[in-house]
Write an enzyme that holds these catalytic residues in place. Structure first.
Site, PDB file in Angstrom:
ATOM      1  N   THR B  95      38.768 -12.108  -6.435  1.00  0.00           N
ATOM      2  CA  THR B  95      39.459 -13.105  -7.530  1.00  0.00           C
ATOM      3  C   THR B  95      37.790 -13.033  -8.568  1.00  0.00           C
ATOM      4  OG1 THR B  95      40.563 -14.340  -5.604  1.00  0.00           O
ATOM      5  CG2 THR B  95      39.816 -15.238  -8.078  1.00  0.00           C
ATOM      6  N   LYS B 171      47.122 -13.771  -9.661  1.00  0.00           N
ATOM      7  CA  LYS B 171      46.167 -15.178  -9.084  1.00  0.00           C
ATOM      8  C   LYS B 171      45.395 -16.247  -9.656  1.00  0.00           C
ATOM      9  CE  LYS B 171      42.737 -16.478  -5.481  1.00  0.00           C
ATOM     10  NZ  LYS B 171      42.698 -16.473  -4.439  1.00  0.00           N
ATOM     11  N   LYS B 239      34.492 -22.689 -10.865  1.00  0.00           N
ATOM     12  CA  LYS B 239      34.434 -21.236 -10.962  1.00  0.00           C
ATOM     13  C   LYS B 239      36.064 -20.793 -11.846  1.00  0.00           C
ATOM     14  CE  LYS B 239      34.852 -17.979  -7.988  1.00  0.00           C
ATOM     15  NZ  LYS B 239      35.525 -17.253  -7.719  1.00  0.00           N
TER      16      LYS B 239
END
Lengths: 291, 291
Positions: B95, B171, B239
């Site tokens: 990611t 994503k 994050k």
């Protein structure tokens, strides 16, 4: 408990009253919209020409008007409480701020009428099928006495607590999540569009993943397709998230997600989309690309 | 495409590599954690002592490290790109911010290696079952050439678009919704508690209503029960929502819901709960009652 007065025959209320009729309750209904009253009378119920007449002689009075102001007008100004049989309970199904439900309960109880704070969830589909979720708060004996009436309208009836206002608080929690879920679905779909991703593909992927929500699946297609149909209006969430934030204020509780969502529904309404489907809160994000 | 180099054998990566092994690919894996490498070698894969060795002679290189910094270190500083067979594609499953994926793609393509931006979703359950959702962006011929490898790890593989970065954008959208859904579930459950409603009852009602989400059903129980189990940590959403907001910044797009959720995850982490389950963002709200 057999004879029911029912005030507020809007789309939801009419379907709820009809459920009671279909379960052999004697229902006398009133609404300012005379057509709705006639429809009830034509399908097994009885017509009243005022809220007081609907309440007169009833074993219980159900109120399903739009908001707390209307509920107070019906009960206190409209004479429904005075007309109600001695000791008969008032069942408030409208979505109101918990404080407003408490205040109404106090006045009803002072007049000798038990009070059930019983907002509903489940939309037209649930109302017509009798499968509404009903979140009821009342002293337990009052809940027990009215449970049969509640279950006739909502097969998912829950006893939330003894304190009136907790039913409305639970409905408030429900609206908090529902409103934020619509707003974040709009944020996500608009983000995908801006990144050049086909929105229908983004919706398909999100709907099948851990990012899914009931509202994404239910309102997402209208965000993408924009057919113009209205399931529930933007202004309903302007109102309901307003109730959420007022409740947070009175509890001294910051609700940053609800507040962010409310701002977007306000901006959607202020941009002229208040009567459109609540999915159209997505237009607040799409305006970024407008010029 | 038969010989695969695989770098990053964490919980997810190890399961994905194992899926490839089980589908007859020749997989050579590397991770700084030598135990993970040995486990792969003991179950049908092959061990490498560096990223470059894993890449050497491979038909494709899959990268499943923690973030973009590690991915760049593997590719460029670690020598994996140089070791890779001429013309073999790099498949980035970590990611990363869309911009970071684009930058890596450019360097790989300049060196003659096609690049697939292919982040995954679906957690350990999906990785172990080979049912991950893979959101792949690459020039269509590159996607077609690598599709078999992708589908071996993720039966829900989607072609998002030709532009590298769109996979990571998809994503990012996914994480936007997932993070907001956890934060709003916490807000709702804490609100219910503060209103005196039993949180397990509130969770039950919300989970069965239009207010439900996948995350509410998956993380809600841990908000209520607090067993201490960790599905995914608070700091992961610090994050990931950071990546969401950075992407919004670079697209010049305000994301008020994601921003509000991020503040709460930051406050949860700053209060010492960063390593706890992400459901424990609820503690930000519960602190209100702490003194």
């Amino acid at each position: 408990m057999h004879t029911i007065g029912f005030v507020g025959l809007g789309a939801m209320g009419a379907a709820m009253a009809q459920q009671l009729v279909s379960k052999q309750f004697k229902v006398t209904g009133f609404d300012l919209n005379t057509t709705a009253v006639e429809t009830l009378a034509a399908s097994g119920g009885h017509a009243a020409t005022s809220a007081a007449e609907a309440a007169s002689g009833a074993d219980a009075l159900i109120i399903m008007v739009v908001n707390a102001d209307q509920a107070e007008a019906v009960l206190f100004d409209g004479g429904a409480l005075d007309a109600l049989s001695s000791g008969a309970p008032v069942i408030l199904c409208s979505t109101c701020a918990p404080e407003r439900a408490e205040a109404m309960a106090e006045r009803c109880q002072t007049a000798g009428h038990p009070f059930v704070d019983a907002p509903v969830s489940g939309g037209m589909v649930g109302a017509e099928a009798g499968t509404l979720t009903i979140m009821a708060a009342a002293p337990k004996p009052t809940f027990d006495a009215t449970e049969g009436v509640l279950r006739a309208m909502g097969s998912n009836t829950y006893f939330i607590g003894e304190k009136v206002g907790q039913g409305s608080a639970m409905k408030t929690v429900n609206q908090l999540m529902a409103g934020v879920h619509i707003a974040v679905a709009a944020e996500a779909i608009a983000f995908a569009e801006r990144a050049g991703i086909e929105p229908s593909l983004a919706l398909e992927i999100l709907s099948g993943s851990a990012a899914s929500s009931w509202m994404l699946q239910n309102r997402g297609p209208e965000m993408v397709e924009q057919t113009g149909k209205v399931t529930s209006a933007v202004d309903i969430f302007v109102k309901d998230l307003g109730i959420v934030l007022d409740a947070g204020r009175s509890m001294r509780m910051g609700l940053p997600l609800a507040a962010a969502a409310h701002q977007n529904f306000l901006n959607a309404s202020g941009s002229g989309h208040g009567k459109e489907d609540d999915s159209q809160v997505v237009k607040v994000y799409r305006k970024l690309k407008a010029d």
